[in-house]
Design a protein around this motif. Structure first.
Motif, PDB file in Angstrom:
ATOM      1  N   UNK A 274       0.859  -1.179   0.000  1.00 38.72           N
ATOM      2  CA  UNK A 274       0.000   0.000   0.000  1.00 38.72           C
ATOM      3  C   UNK A 274       0.894   1.228   0.000  1.00 38.72           C
ATOM      4  N   UNK A 275       0.688   2.135  -0.960  1.00 39.50           N
ATOM      5  CA  UNK A 275       1.484   3.348  -1.059  1.00 39.50           C
ATOM      6  C   UNK A 275       0.583   4.566  -0.959  1.00 39.50           C
ATOM      7  N   UNK A 276       0.998   5.535  -0.146  1.00 41.64           N
ATOM      8  CA  UNK A 276       0.223   6.752   0.090  1.00 41.64           C
ATOM      9  C   UNK A 276       0.870   7.931  -0.634  1.00 41.64           C
ATOM     10  N   UNK A 277       0.027   8.707  -1.346  1.00 42.64           N
ATOM     11  CA  UNK A 277       0.512   9.855  -2.120  1.00 42.64           C
ATOM     12  C   UNK A 277       0.079  11.158  -1.470  1.00 42.64           C
ATOM     13  N   UNK A 278       1.034  12.073  -1.337  1.00 38.08           N
ATOM     14  CA  UNK A 278       0.767  13.411  -0.819  1.00 38.08           C
ATOM     15  C   UNK A 278       0.815  14.398  -1.986  1.00 38.08           C
ATOM     16  N   UNK A 279      -0.328  14.927  -2.450  1.00 37.95           N
ATOM     17  CA  UNK A 279      -0.313  15.816  -3.612  1.00 37.95           C
ATOM     18  C   UNK A 279       0.385  17.144  -3.365  1.00 37.95           C
ATOM     19  N   UNK A 280       0.523  17.550  -2.109  1.00 33.95           N
ATOM     20  CA  UNK A 280       1.183  18.830  -1.836  1.00 33.95           C
ATOM     21  C   UNK A 280       2.691  18.740  -2.025  1.00 33.95           C
ATOM     22  N   UNK A 281       3.245  17.530  -1.940  1.00 34.68           N
ATOM     23  CA  UNK A 281       4.693  17.349  -2.114  1.00 34.68           C
ATOM     24  C   UNK A 281       5.043  16.500  -3.331  1.00 34.68           C
ATOM     25  N   UNK A 282       4.057  15.832  -3.922  1.00 35.15           N
ATOM     26  CA  UNK A 282       4.283  14.904  -5.038  1.00 35.15           C
ATOM     27  C   UNK A 282       5.200  13.762  -4.618  1.00 35.15           C
ATOM     28  N   UNK A 283       5.034  13.308  -3.364  1.00 35.97           N
ATOM     29  CA  UNK A 283       5.868  12.235  -2.824  1.00 35.97           C
ATOM     30  C   UNK A 283       4.997  11.104  -2.289  1.00 35.97           C
ATOM     31  N   UNK A 284       5.615   9.918  -2.151  1.00 42.04           N
ATOM     32  CA  UNK A 284       4.920   8.710  -1.727  1.00 42.04           C
ATOM     33  C   UNK A 284       5.532   8.159  -0.441  1.00 42.04           C
ATOM     34  N   UNK A 285       4.702   7.463   0.323  1.00 43.13           N
ATOM     35  CA  UNK A 285       5.154   6.790   1.542  1.00 43.13           C
ATOM     36  C   UNK A 285       4.488   5.421   1.624  1.00 43.13           C
ATOM     37  N   UNK A 286       5.243   4.401   1.940  1.00 49.12           N
ATOM     38  CA  UNK A 286       4.670   3.068   2.075  1.00 49.12           C
ATOM     39  C   UNK A 286       3.934   2.941   3.405  1.00 49.12           C
ATOM     40  N   UNK A 287       2.743   2.343   3.363  1.00 48.94           N
ATOM     41  CA  UNK A 287       1.937   2.125   4.562  1.00 48.94           C
ATOM     42  C   UNK A 287       1.939   0.638   4.914  1.00 48.94           C
ATOM     43  N   UNK A 288       1.342   0.301   6.046  1.00 46.38           N
ATOM     44  CA  UNK A 288       1.249  -1.102   6.442  1.00 46.38           C
ATOM     45  C   UNK A 288       0.558  -1.904   5.344  1.00 46.38           C
ATOM     46  N   UNK A 289       1.161  -3.018   4.975  1.00 44.20           N
ATOM     47  CA  UNK A 289       0.618  -3.831   3.886  1.00 44.20           C
ATOM     48  C   UNK A 289      -0.778  -4.367   4.232  1.00 44.20           C
ATOM     49  N   UNK A 290      -1.526  -4.685   3.173  1.00 43.35           N
ATOM     50  CA  UNK A 290      -2.859  -5.267   3.344  1.00 43.35           C
ATOM     51  C   UNK A 290      -2.755  -6.536   4.182  1.00 43.35           C
ATOM     52  N   UNK A 291      -3.665  -6.698   5.128  1.00 44.63           N
ATOM     53  CA  UNK A 291      -3.537  -7.797   6.089  1.00 44.63           C
ATOM     54  C   UNK A 291      -4.127  -9.111   5.595  1.00 44.63           C
ATOM     55  N   UNK A 292      -4.771  -9.099   4.441  1.00 47.41           N
ATOM     56  CA  UNK A 292      -5.238 -10.345   3.851  1.00 47.41           C
ATOM     57  C   UNK A 292      -4.191 -10.916   2.911  1.00 47.41           C
ATOM     58  N   UNK A 293      -4.611 -11.878   2.106  1.00 51.32           N
ATOM     59  CA  UNK A 293      -3.734 -12.503   1.125  1.00 51.32           C
ATOM     60  C   UNK A 293      -3.309 -11.473   0.085  1.00 51.32           C
TER      61      UNK A 293
END
Length: 335
Positions: A274-293
């Motif tokens: 899961x990757x999160x995008x911040x439009x104010x900076x045009x940058x990405x941050x990885x979030x906790x992965x999906x907990x299912x398969x």
């Protein structure tokens, strides 16, 4: 990032021998993964597990239907009540059974079309009338019949583009006028051709990325201004060496002022990233992965305030689970 993902990423990026990667990983600290984001189990889908279904959201209800269960393409349609946490079956989709269709909403109704019936790409379109639980047949899509396209909407119009028409990956975009039931081609998208891309909407901006063309996952990332109907390029999804966002058959969604690309196929099989995008900076941050398969071909429901991800497939395993995402919570493995 967990060690298995680090191994795969390092192998792909540097083509290192496996023993060198294992040596590197063995020296890493398993406690270094400080990603934030929590996934909470919600009501399992009542119908047949599947991938490649259409999905759209109106208010606090998520609508989905069609798709492929590993044997058959489907026509059943369902609604998920986010507040009540339950599923209800609706009037079936009236067209040919299909997967990889596209959907958008305008004025409180859903619009569904295109897709693949197992032999041919499709070009038909239908409107789902939410209030009456009925379907209307509409004019054919303005472009070529296709599957794996993306769809999104403004307050008054729908937009559909990219996809695969059976011979060629596409990059054209079309605007739908529900008042006149007409399609008009738009110009100005400078991105690459693709199928199985993903979008998310934040305010009056739609963000498009991921997807595959000629066997290669695409790295370009674009924003569409719904007011001016113009496209602008953003930083590529591989701009930072720490990013591993490039993939196909992902889902996109937004919560508040952040956008997300989730799951899909980065090129080595189904993912739970899961990757999160911040439009104010045009940058990405990885979030906790999906907990299912790990999965590809999933669906997402989102209304700007909350988001749910479920279904899809992992190899030959077709899935029916469903989870809500809380991006700012610490992971709770007991949820």
């Amino acid at each position: 990032m967990n060690n298995s993902k680090l191994i795969l990423r390092t192998l792909r990026k540097f083509s290192l021998p496996i023993f060198m990667v294992l040596l590197f990983v063995s020296c890493s600290n398993d406690d270094d993964d400080d990603s934030v984001g929590n996934w909470v189990d919600r009501s399992i889908f009542d119908g047949t597990p599947r991938s490649g279904a259409f999905a759209f959201t109106i208010g606090n209800k998520g609508y989905m239907g069609t798709g492929f269960d590993g044997d058959d393409r489907l026509t059943d349609v369902w609604v998920y009540d986010m507040d009540g946490n339950f599923w209800s079956q609706l009037a079936p989709f009236p067209g040919t059974p299909r997967s990889s269709a596209v959907a958008f909403t305008v004025n409180g109704n859903g619009y569904i079309g295109l897709g693949y019936d197992g032999d041919n790409e499709l070009g038909d379109f239908f409107r789902y009338n939410v209030a009456s639980n009925t379907w209307d047949s509409l004019n054919l899509f303005g472009g070529s019949a296709r599957r794996g396209a993306v769809g999104f909407n403004s307050q008054t119009h729908g937009y559909v583009g990219t996809g695969f028409d059976g011979d060629n990956d596409k990059k054209d975009f079309w605007k739908y006028d529900p008042t006149n039931d007409t399609w008009t081609e738009l110009v100005g998208f400078g991105g690459t051709k693709r199928r199985d891309g993903a979008t998310f909407t934040i305010g009056n901006k739609v963000y498009l990325g991921t997807g595959v063309s000629n066997g290669l996952n695409q790295a370009d990332f674009w924003v569409f201004d719904l007011d001016t109907e113009s496209w602008s390029p953003l930083l590529d999804l591989d701009e930072d060496d720490d990013y591993d966002i490039i993939r196909n058959n992902a889902v996109g969604f937004s919560i508040g002022d952040r956008g997300y690309f989730a799951t899909g196929d980065p090129g080595f099989g189904a993912s739970d990233d899961i990757w999160e995008y911040n439009p104010s900076t045009d940058l990405w941050e990885e979030k906790t992965e999906y907990e299912g398969v790990s999965r590809e071909g999933a669906i997402a429901f989102y209304n700007g305030a909350t988001a749910f991800l479920g279904l899809g497939r992992s190899g030959t395993l077709y899935l029916d689970d469903n989870r809500e995402f809380f991006p700012d919570q610490e992971e709770d493995e007991d949820d």
